[in-house]
Every structure is written in C-alpha cells, then in structure tokens.
Enzyme design. Structure first.
Site, PDB file in Angstrom:
ATOM      1  N   PRO A   1       0.829  -1.215   0.000  1.00  0.00           N
ATOM      2  CA  PRO A   1       0.000   0.000   0.000  1.00  0.00           C
ATOM      3  C   PRO A   1       0.862   1.263   0.000  1.00  0.00           C
ATOM      4  CG  PRO A   1      -0.633  -1.502   1.771  1.00  0.00           C
ATOM      5  CD  PRO A   1       0.643  -2.014   1.194  1.00  0.00           C
ATOM      6  N   GLU A   2       0.528   2.190  -0.870  1.00  0.00           N
ATOM      7  CA  GLU A   2       1.206   3.485  -0.922  1.00  0.00           C
ATOM      8  C   GLU A   2       0.204   4.557  -0.499  1.00  0.00           C
ATOM      9  OE1 GLU A   2       3.328   4.027  -4.664  1.00  0.00           O
ATOM     10  OE2 GLU A   2       3.466   1.867  -4.943  1.00  0.00           O
TER      11      GLU A   2
END
Ligand SMILES: [Zn+2]
Length: 272
Positions: free
Chosen positions: A2-3
């Site tokens: 996840p960014e």
C-alpha cells in the site's frame, strides 16, 4: 504494498465508520506485528479508549485515542490490511481483532507479517515520523521546492521518489507511473532534470496520486480497502507490472529493469 492512495482510501473510509467509537477489547492471534513491550501492555493501552480521529502521515495510519491517551499507529508495510467488519471471527491472515462499541470489529490482517502496530503517547516516539519528507498533496509541496531540492541530490530520479525522507508516501507503483506520465527516464540523475521536466513531475506526482485516490487505489496483490474491496486504479496503470506488454501510448514494449534492488518499469520510447 500500500502506498499513499491506498492508505488514504482506508483512512477516509475508517474515519467515517469508526470515529467516535470505543475500542472495547482486542484479541491477538499473532503478536509479531505488535511493536510494544508486551501484548498485554498493548491491550491495556487500547482497551476502553475512544477513537478521536483517524488520519494518515506518509504510509502510516494514525488512530488518535481520546482524552490524551496517545495514538495507535498502524503501518501496513507489505501485505497489511485494516478491515472494518461485522464479523468477530479470525480469517486466514487475521493477526489482531479490535472490538468496537457498536458491535463491529477492526481486523488487522497481514499475510507476510511485516506490518507494525504500536501505541505511543507522542508520534515522535516512532522514528519514521521524524524522518518523513513533505506530504505530496499538501500545499507546501511545490514545484519551486522541487526545483530547489532536485539539483542537490546525487541520486537517480526513480530511487529518489521512493525515498520517504525526500517525499512521503510514494512507492514503486506510483513512482513508475509518475515518471511515465512525466516522460522522464527513471535512470536519469535527479539533478539533470530541466525546469519544464520538474514542472511536469510536480504536476504528475499530485495528479496521479489524486487520481489513484479517486479510484480507491491499486490492487496489484493483497491491497484491500477498509471494506475488503479492491481498488480500481489497476486498469489505469501504464507501465508498472507491464513488462514486455505494449506501451499504451506508443506501442513500444515496456521494459523492466532493476534499480537499487527494486523493479522499475518504463517505456524506452516515451521516456527520455
Ligand atoms: Zn511509449
């Protein structure tokens, strides 16, 4: 992994669902993700605490506890998920379940167990926050700032975008996409970018992150939003993960290369 857009999506959803509720208890099946002296200390500091707010800094989820009881910080790292659910049953990868005062639960799932859960009095107790660079969607992240900083950096542009001390929240997917949209070769030295290129880079950093938030993130592998649903940005990806496929702009083949130990995807024709 996840960014910024994925974490932001989770935070916005959870804010609506869980703000104002109280954590009535928790159950732990795998304590490796808990970065506290002990699991019992972690439980004690959370039990009967209200959830004041839920926010994000970089890729970290910050759950502010009521009445000055500090913060629960959740770093999803590679495969962490934070899912709001009516179910109180452990799933295959569920490590911790937080019970909430409305009867619902927050499940912390983590297939690879690299995530970090920690309760702190102050955020500065976690070194990550002290080292984080500017938030790319905040107003102080300007093209002028980039024009000032890039010439000082003795590194290539792609690893620099991944460096969280330079700019917060950008990981491998969005760094590749931002450079494609900016038509910049990822192997270029950061200091070699011209004025027009830096302007384009700045516009695309903000534009692509916002667009990815709009589509609720990219579900390449394990990312799920707070409802357990996939993001819809994957269909809008131009280069990341598309080795040997045709560039959507010029039909040349997308190239994959290793840079600083990470895969980089780019179009050798579109990116100079
Ligand atoms: Zn191309």
């Amino acid at each position: 992994m996840p960014e910024l857009p994925e974490v932001e999506t989770i935070v916005r959803d959870l804010s609506k669902k869980a703000t104002g509720l109280t954590i009535t208890g928790l159950r732990t099946r795998d304590g490796r993700v808990i970065r506290q002296k002990s699991i019992s200390q972690f439980s004690r500091r959370l039990k009967d605490r209200s959830i004041e707010s839920i926010s994000r800094r970089g890729k970290a989820i910050i759950i502010q506890l009521g009445e000055g009881h500090g913060f629960l910080v959740v770093q999803l790292m590679m495969t962490g998920q934070l899912i709001y659910s009516a179910s109180g049953t452990f799933g295959r990868d569920t490590k911790v379940i937080f019970k909430l005062s409305n009867g619902a639960c927050l499940h912390y799932n983590d297939y690879r167990t690299f995530g970090r859960l920690q309760v702190v009095r102050e955020l500065k107790e976690i070194p990550y926050f002290g080292r984080l660079g500017p938030e790319p969607l905040e107003n102080d992240f300007t093209a002028a700032w980039l024009r000032k900083e890039l010439p000082k950096r003795r590194t290539l542009i792609k690893p620099l975008l991944l460096n969280y001390t330079f700019v917060a929240g950008i990981g491998n997917i969005y760094a590749s996409e931002i450079l494609f949209a900016s038509r910049i070769d990822p192997r270029r030295p950061a200091a070699s970018l011209g004025r027009a290129e830096i302007t384009a880079l700045h516009r695309n950093i903000r534009g692509i992150l916002k667009k990815a938030i709009h589509f609720r993130g990219t579900s390449m592998n394990t990312y799920r939003d707070a409802a357990g649903e996939k993001g819809r940005f994957l269909a809008r990806i131009h280069v990341y993960g598309r080795e040997n496929e045709q560039c959507r702009s010029c039909r040349a083949r997308v190239v994959r290369e290793f840079q600083a130990g990470r895969s980089t995807f780019y179009c050798p024709h579109c990116q100079r």
